[in-house]
Design an enzyme around this catalytic site. Sequence first.
Site, PDB file in Angstrom:
ATOM      1  N   ASP A  34       0.839  -1.198   0.000  1.00  0.00           N
ATOM      2  CA  ASP A  34       0.000   0.000   0.000  1.00  0.00           C
ATOM      3  C   ASP A  34       0.876   1.250   0.000  1.00  0.00           C
ATOM      4  O   ASP A  34       0.551   2.246  -0.645  1.00  0.00           O
ATOM      5  CB  ASP A  34      -0.901   0.005   1.259  1.00  0.00           C
ATOM      6  CG  ASP A  34      -1.919  -1.125   1.194  1.00  0.00           C
ATOM      7  OD1 ASP A  34      -2.689  -1.288   2.146  1.00  0.00           O
ATOM      8  OD2 ASP A  34      -1.913  -1.842   0.170  1.00  0.00           O
ATOM      9  N   GLN A  35       1.988   1.153   0.718  1.00  0.00           N
ATOM     10  CA  GLN A  35       2.943   2.283   0.839  1.00  0.00           C
ATOM     11  C   GLN A  35       3.441   2.693  -0.544  1.00  0.00           C
ATOM     12  O   GLN A  35       3.330   3.848  -0.959  1.00  0.00           O
ATOM     13  CB  GLN A  35       4.127   1.793   1.704  1.00  0.00           C
ATOM     14  CG  GLN A  35       5.201   2.840   1.963  1.00  0.00           C
ATOM     15  CD  GLN A  35       4.775   3.767   3.088  1.00  0.00           C
ATOM     16  OE1 GLN A  35       3.995   3.362   3.953  1.00  0.00           O
ATOM     17  NE2 GLN A  35       5.237   4.991   3.044  1.00  0.00           N
ATOM     18  N   GLU A 114     -25.388 -18.704 -10.725  1.00  0.00           N
ATOM     19  CA  GLU A 114     -24.485 -17.700 -10.137  1.00  0.00           C
ATOM     20  C   GLU A 114     -25.013 -17.266  -8.768  1.00  0.00           C
ATOM     21  O   GLU A 114     -26.197 -17.428  -8.484  1.00  0.00           O
ATOM     22  CB  GLU A 114     -24.414 -16.469 -11.065  1.00  0.00           C
ATOM     23  CG  GLU A 114     -23.965 -16.790 -12.472  1.00  0.00           C
ATOM     24  CD  GLU A 114     -24.235 -15.650 -13.459  1.00  0.00           C
ATOM     25  OE1 GLU A 114     -23.856 -14.512 -13.174  1.00  0.00           O
ATOM     26  OE2 GLU A 114     -24.869 -15.911 -14.498  1.00  0.00           O
ATOM     27  N   LYS A 116     -26.392 -14.724  -6.091  1.00  0.00           N
ATOM     28  CA  LYS A 116     -27.204 -13.509  -6.200  1.00  0.00           C
ATOM     29  C   LYS A 116     -26.694 -12.502  -5.159  1.00  0.00           C
ATOM     30  O   LYS A 116     -26.955 -12.612  -3.967  1.00  0.00           O
ATOM     31  CB  LYS A 116     -28.685 -13.827  -5.963  1.00  0.00           C
ATOM     32  CG  LYS A 116     -29.594 -12.643  -6.259  1.00  0.00           C
ATOM     33  CD  LYS A 116     -31.077 -13.055  -6.259  1.00  0.00           C
ATOM     34  CE  LYS A 116     -31.989 -11.886  -6.563  1.00  0.00           C
ATOM     35  NZ  LYS A 116     -31.893 -10.777  -5.571  1.00  0.00           N
ATOM     36  N   ARG A 137     -30.428   1.162 -11.221  1.00  0.00           N
ATOM     37  CA  ARG A 137     -31.487   0.485 -11.975  1.00  0.00           C
ATOM     38  C   ARG A 137     -32.734   1.345 -12.000  1.00  0.00           C
ATOM     39  O   ARG A 137     -33.422   1.456 -13.013  1.00  0.00           O
ATOM     40  CB  ARG A 137     -31.785  -0.857 -11.312  1.00  0.00           C
ATOM     41  CG  ARG A 137     -32.943  -1.610 -11.932  1.00  0.00           C
ATOM     42  CD  ARG A 137     -33.225  -2.917 -11.190  1.00  0.00           C
ATOM     43  NE  ARG A 137     -34.378  -3.580 -11.781  1.00  0.00           N
ATOM     44  CZ  ARG A 137     -35.637  -3.233 -11.526  1.00  0.00           C
ATOM     45  NH1 ARG A 137     -35.894  -2.242 -10.687  1.00  0.00           N
ATOM     46  NH2 ARG A 137     -36.646  -3.859 -12.101  1.00  0.00           N
TER      47      ARG A 137
END
Length: 319
Positions: A34-35, A114, A116, A137
């Site tokens: 991250d550094q 899949e 949900k 949506r």
Amino acid sequence: MDLKEIEKKIEDLRKTINQHNYSYYVLDQPTITDQEYDELMRELIQLEEQYPQFQTPDSPTQKVGGQPLPYFEKVEHKVPLLSLGNAYNEQDLYEFDRRVRQVADNQEVRYMVELKIDGLAVSLTYENGLFVMGATRGDGTTGEDITQNLKTIRSLPLRLNEPVTIEVRGEAYLPKKEFERINRIREERGEPLFANPRNAAAGSLRQLDPKIAAERGLDIFLYGIGTIEGKELSSHSEGLNYLEQLGFKVNKERRLFTNIDDVISFVKEWTTKRPTLPYEIDGMVIKVDSYPLQRALGFTAKSPRWAIAYKFPAEEVVT
Ligand SMILES: NC(=O)c1cnc(N)c2cc(Br)sc12
């Protein structure tokens, strides 16, 4: 450095950071600390401020959020984002399978199953590979333009791996750990807590100030194609693999089956495995894989006949 060299330096930084973003947020495989990442971002932000003529819409600096909006514009979806009919038990799934096979006649039926995702359905529009608009949506036909907030989602690509014009749909969501972190902060501040990750995701994406959305580790799984230019696809599974190829984050826990009994076993497996996931799901989605068979099955007034959502039983609330 002369301007040419500075432009090259900025482009190289952008490419490097976008690659690290993809590895970390889409593949879940960090490639730098991250550094080091923050160091690269600081350098790019500083150079883009110094040389604004070299700024581009796909720069990773766009993910930190711009100015607050006074309100959200309404947008019309070219292809409606439909809701799914629900199944609540095995009988409903056998009934769904019977209706599909009635139309399929003797052709092979493949189902893609899949998870949900329990989040907020959104639509993303890309022109020549560049992210240009994202919307909620809404009522399925009209949504709200929340582009500025969606840009802050780290795994959302601002530029695709191919210069394709496409509209895709998916679920923006808040991982469980992020939900708990955000509620801890709200509790410390004496603010009302979010009831669940879905409400927290919706609340974050409806913020007019994108800097607030940028602070909330939102994520997104893409799971469908609305419109696409210049590409013929023959099945939903081919479409999902193509979305991954483009650089989108597509949920890996998907599987193809050729009979409803195996679909039911897979649904049962996830009913028990659900708590092990780092995000919330409220069921499974079963879709006919073949696009020609989807077209033959068509739609009811409000949902496709070629897909169904199996809803998990409500979890017992532990008091
Ligand atoms: N994988 C999928 O198709 C999927 C996943 N998660 C969801 N919340 C939804 C909703 C619709 Br509508 S489809 C879908």
